[in-house]
Write a protein that holds these residues in place. Structure first.
Motif, short mmCIF file in Angstrom:
data_model
loop_
_atom_site.label_atom_id
_atom_site.label_comp_id
_atom_site.label_asym_id
_atom_site.label_seq_id
_atom_site.Cartn_x
_atom_site.Cartn_y
_atom_site.Cartn_z
N ALA A 259 0.84 -1.21 0.00
CA ALA A 259 0.00 0.00 0.00
C ALA A 259 0.87 1.26 0.00
CB ALA A 259 -0.93 0.00 1.20
N GLU A 260 1.91 1.28 0.83
CA GLU A 260 2.79 2.44 0.89
C GLU A 260 3.56 2.62 -0.42
OE1 GLU A 260 5.26 2.09 4.35
OE2 GLU A 260 3.52 2.04 5.69
N ALA A 261 4.02 1.51 -1.00
CA ALA A 261 4.76 1.58 -2.26
C ALA A 261 3.88 2.11 -3.39
CB ALA A 261 5.32 0.21 -2.62
N LYS A 262 2.66 1.62 -3.48
CA LYS A 262 1.74 2.07 -4.53
C LYS A 262 1.36 3.53 -4.35
CE LYS A 262 1.17 -1.93 -6.68
NZ LYS A 262 1.41 -2.18 -8.08
N GLU A 263 1.16 3.97 -3.11
CA GLU A 263 0.84 5.37 -2.83
C GLU A 263 2.00 6.28 -3.22
OE1 GLU A 263 -1.16 8.76 -1.73
OE2 GLU A 263 -1.98 6.74 -1.87
N SER A 264 3.20 5.86 -2.88
CA SER A 264 4.39 6.64 -3.23
C SER A 264 4.55 6.74 -4.75
CB SER A 264 5.62 6.00 -2.61
OG SER A 264 6.78 6.68 -3.00
N GLU A 265 4.32 5.63 -5.43
CA GLU A 265 4.40 5.59 -6.89
C GLU A 265 3.39 6.55 -7.51
OE1 GLU A 265 3.28 2.04 -9.81
OE2 GLU A 265 4.86 1.48 -8.38
N ALA A 266 2.18 6.57 -6.99
CA ALA A 266 1.13 7.45 -7.51
C ALA A 266 1.48 8.92 -7.27
CB ALA A 266 -0.21 7.12 -6.86
N GLN A 267 2.03 9.22 -6.10
CA GLN A 267 2.40 10.60 -5.80
C GLN A 267 3.52 11.08 -6.72
OE1 GLN A 267 3.26 10.80 -1.61
NE2 GLN A 267 1.09 10.78 -1.04
N GLU A 268 4.50 10.22 -6.98
CA GLU A 268 5.59 10.59 -7.89
C GLU A 268 5.07 10.86 -9.29
OE1 GLU A 268 8.70 7.65 -7.78
OE2 GLU A 268 8.89 7.83 -5.60
N LEU A 269 4.17 10.02 -9.76
CA LEU A 269 3.58 10.21 -11.09
C LEU A 269 2.80 11.52 -11.16
CD1 LEU A 269 3.08 9.18 -13.91
CD2 LEU A 269 1.17 7.84 -13.03
N MET A 270 2.02 11.82 -10.14
CA MET A 270 1.26 13.08 -10.12
C MET A 270 2.21 14.28 -10.12
SD MET A 270 -1.90 12.55 -10.46
CE MET A 270 -2.54 14.14 -10.04
N GLN A 271 3.30 14.18 -9.38
CA GLN A 271 4.27 15.27 -9.33
C GLN A 271 4.89 15.49 -10.72
OE1 GLN A 271 7.48 14.64 -6.58
NE2 GLN A 271 7.91 16.82 -6.43
N LYS A 272 5.21 14.41 -11.43
CA LYS A 272 5.75 14.54 -12.78
C LYS A 272 4.75 15.19 -13.72
CE LYS A 272 8.94 10.63 -12.78
NZ LYS A 272 9.23 9.30 -13.35
N LEU A 273 3.49 14.77 -13.62
CA LEU A 273 2.46 15.34 -14.48
C LEU A 273 2.26 16.82 -14.20
CD1 LEU A 273 -0.16 12.45 -14.40
CD2 LEU A 273 1.25 13.16 -16.34
N ARG A 274 2.26 17.19 -12.94
CA ARG A 274 2.08 18.61 -12.59
C ARG A 274 3.24 19.46 -13.06
NH1 ARG A 274 -0.02 16.58 -7.11
NH2 ARG A 274 -2.26 16.62 -7.45
N SER A 275 4.46 18.92 -13.03
CA SER A 275 5.62 19.70 -13.42
C SER A 275 5.66 19.94 -14.93
CB SER A 275 6.91 19.02 -12.97
OG SER A 275 7.13 17.82 -13.68
N ARG A 276 5.00 19.11 -15.71
CA ARG A 276 4.96 19.27 -17.17
C ARG A 276 4.00 20.36 -17.61
NH1 ARG A 276 4.63 13.18 -19.59
NH2 ARG A 276 6.48 12.39 -18.57
N ARG A 277 3.04 20.68 -16.80
CA ARG A 277 2.03 21.68 -17.18
C ARG A 277 2.69 23.04 -17.38
NH1 ARG A 277 -3.27 20.68 -13.52
NH2 ARG A 277 -4.57 20.47 -15.34
N ARG A 278 2.50 23.58 -18.53
CA ARG A 278 3.06 24.90 -18.83
C ARG A 278 2.01 25.77 -19.49
NH1 ARG A 278 8.05 24.53 -16.74
NH2 ARG A 278 9.19 22.68 -17.34
N GLY A 279 0.77 25.51 -19.20
CA GLY A 279 -0.30 26.28 -19.81
C GLY A 279 -1.01 25.48 -20.88
N SER A 280 -1.93 26.10 -21.52
CA SER A 280 -2.76 25.45 -22.52
C SER A 280 -2.00 25.24 -23.83
CB SER A 280 -4.01 26.28 -22.79
OG SER A 280 -4.77 25.70 -23.83
#
Length: 87
Positions: free
Chosen positions: A61-82
Motif C-alpha cells: 500500500a505504501e509503495a503504490k501510494e508513493s508511486e502514484a504521488q511521484e507520477l502526479m508530481q511529474k504530471l504537474r511539473s509538465r504543465r506549462r499552460g494550454s
C-alpha cells in the motif's frame, strides 16, 4: 496473491481486484481485516475460489501510494499552460 479493495457495493459487499489473476472477488465486508478501506492492499491465500486467509499488506500500500504521488508530481511539473492558442 495480492489484491486491492476496489470498492464497497450496497454498503456490505467488498470488491477486491486480484492483481496476478486479473479477476475480482466479492465478499462481505465483515470478512475484511480491521482497518481496511478502499485502496487497501491485501495478501490473500486462496484454495480454489475459497479464501483461506486475508491480511492487510501495508508495505505494498505504501509503495503504490508513493508511486502514484511521484507520477502526479511529474504530471504537474509538465504543465506549462494550454496547448490551444486563443485568437
Amino acid at each position: 496473491m495480492r489484491g486491492t479493495l476496489d470498492r464497497i457495493e450496497d454498503g456490505h459487499l467488498a470488491v477486491i481486484l486480484l492483481e496476478e489473476a486479473k479477476q475480482e472477488i466479492i465478499l462481505p465486508i465483515r470478512h475484511l481485516p480491521e482497518g481496511s478501506r478502499v485502496n487497501s492492499w491485501f495478501e490473500i491465500e486462496l484454495d480454489g475460489e475459497e479464501i483461506i486467509s486475508i491480511s492487510l499488506d501495508e508495505e505494498t500500500a505504501e509503495a503504490k501510494e508513493s508511486e502514484a504521488q511521484e507520477l502526479m508530481q511529474k504530471l504537474r511539473s509538465r504543465r506549462r499552460g494550454s496547448r490551444f492558442k486563443r485568437e
